[in-house]
Design a protein around this motif. Structure first.
Motif, PDB file in Angstrom:
ATOM      1  N   UNK A 154      24.043 -10.090  -2.062  1.00 52.67           N
ATOM      2  CA  UNK A 154      23.051  -9.605  -1.079  1.00 52.67           C
ATOM      3  C   UNK A 154      21.987  -8.770  -1.839  1.00 52.67           C
ATOM      4  N   UNK A 155      22.479  -8.119  -2.988  1.00 48.76           N
ATOM      5  CA  UNK A 155      21.499  -7.343  -3.515  1.00 48.76           C
ATOM      6  C   UNK A 155      21.206  -6.042  -2.895  1.00 48.76           C
ATOM      7  N   UNK A 156      20.333  -4.985  -3.494  1.00 46.88           N
ATOM      8  CA  UNK A 156      19.794  -3.868  -2.658  1.00 46.88           C
ATOM      9  C   UNK A 156      18.400  -4.043  -2.515  1.00 46.88           C
ATOM     10  N   UNK A 157      17.644  -2.813  -2.235  1.00 49.10           N
ATOM     11  CA  UNK A 157      16.366  -2.720  -1.821  1.00 49.10           C
ATOM     12  C   UNK A 157      15.579  -1.789  -2.513  1.00 49.10           C
ATOM     13  N   UNK A 158      14.618  -1.817  -3.280  1.00 52.80           N
ATOM     14  CA  UNK A 158      13.768  -0.898  -4.132  1.00 52.80           C
ATOM     15  C   UNK A 158      13.147  -0.021  -3.024  1.00 52.80           C
ATOM     16  N   UNK A 159      12.486   1.097  -3.091  1.00 59.65           N
ATOM     17  CA  UNK A 159      11.806   1.915  -1.971  1.00 59.65           C
ATOM     18  C   UNK A 159      10.607   1.140  -1.327  1.00 59.65           C
ATOM     19  N   UNK A 160       9.958   0.252  -2.124  1.00 62.19           N
ATOM     20  CA  UNK A 160       9.225  -0.474  -1.294  1.00 62.19           C
ATOM     21  C   UNK A 160       9.615  -1.691  -0.588  1.00 62.19           C
ATOM     22  N   UNK A 161      10.865  -1.835  -0.353  1.00 64.57           N
ATOM     23  CA  UNK A 161      11.476  -2.912   0.353  1.00 64.57           C
ATOM     24  C   UNK A 161      11.832  -4.527  -0.268  1.00 64.57           C
ATOM     25  N   UNK A 162      11.202  -4.341  -1.483  1.00 65.33           N
ATOM     26  CA  UNK A 162      11.548  -5.692  -2.526  1.00 65.33           C
ATOM     27  C   UNK A 162      13.025  -5.752  -2.746  1.00 65.33           C
ATOM     28  N   UNK A 163      13.478  -6.682  -2.879  1.00 64.18           N
ATOM     29  CA  UNK A 163      14.913  -7.106  -3.489  1.00 64.18           C
ATOM     30  C   UNK A 163      15.114  -6.411  -4.824  1.00 64.18           C
TER      31      UNK A 163
END
Length: 252
Positions: A154-163
């Motif tokens: 799944x991964x996570x999200x950076x503050x800008x919404x990117x994977x």
């Protein structure tokens, strides 16, 4: 669009995030969602207790209405737990909370991947149940050229919404792939082979999860128990499968 991204010809495939799941879903028979910290670990813990878990993509004003429609309790954010709303995305909190037969568990990553499955079977995999998932998949005939499996970190999200690729999800996906491969599934795509190697090369998965970025984030935020539960490799034989919109324990 070219189909180069489908990893065709391989019985076991690997991709990242909701976008990767959306790409692979039409070309595989089963998707294994891996979100170690903490969606699929929470699903495993809840289903282990006998709860039906409804994934939901958003934790917003629509989630309450969805939960009411399902006659289910709604999980809240880790820091929003109260005696009145004790269910959250925290595996430790779910263990402490009173039993509920039906639970809506919002998650922007794991739930979004479940929603992208199309007609594919969806399984919730994590480090806790990796071997059990591999055995169940192989027993159902998944992981072959005729019935390929897509394992999704799944991964996570950076503050800008990117994977943000997350190490714990790579390890969890690798553990599922390793279990499948040991039972003769395959062939493995190059992507799946590398994911499997990440787990094979990390015999102390619990230490690795605790020390990685996501593990440190949770531990330093007061949720070290969640990390410990998530890193308890092969402690569970429960395989949650999505049926009629909810994860329930797979039949043997």
């Amino acid at each position: 669009m070219s189909d180069w991204f489908l990893q065709q010809g391989y019985g076991v495939r690997f991709e990242w995030g909701p976008e990767g799941a959306e790409r692979l879903a039409p070309d595989v028979a089963c998707l294994v969602v891996v979100d170690v910290l903490s969606f699929t670990t929470s699903v495993n813990v809840a289903v282990e207790a006998g709860t039906r878990v409804f994934p939901y993509r958003w934790r917003d004003e629509t989630a309450l209405g969805f939960a009411q429609d399902k006659d289910a309790e709604l999980a809240v954010g880790r820091r929003a737990v109260t005696p009145q709303t004790p269910w959250s995305l925290s595996p430790a909190a779910l263990r402490r909370a009173p039993f509920t037969p039906r639970l809506v568990l919002p998650s922007p990553n794991g739930s979004a991947i479940s929603a992208a499955s199309g007609d594919s079977t969806v399984v919730a995999g994590c480090l806790r149940n990796a071997t059990a998932v591999g055995r169940w998949l192989a027993g159902q005939g998944y992981g072959t050229g005729q019935r390929p499996v897509g394992v999704i970190a799944s991964g996570e999200r950076w503050p800008d919404g990117s994977l943000r690729p997350a190490l714990e999800d790579l390890l969890g996906a690798g553990a599922v792939i390793a279990a499948l491969h040991a039972l003769g599934a395959g062939p493995l795509s190059p992507e799946a082979t590398v994911a499997q190697g990440s787990f094979d090369g990390r015999p102390k998965a619990a230490d690795t999860v605790a020390a990685c970025s996501s593990g440190l984030e949770l531990a330093q935020g007061g949720f070290a128990d969640d990390v410990a539960i998530a890193a308890d490799v092969d402690s569970s034989a429960v395989v949650p499968v999505l049926e009629d919109g909810a994860f329930t324990a797979a039949r043997p």
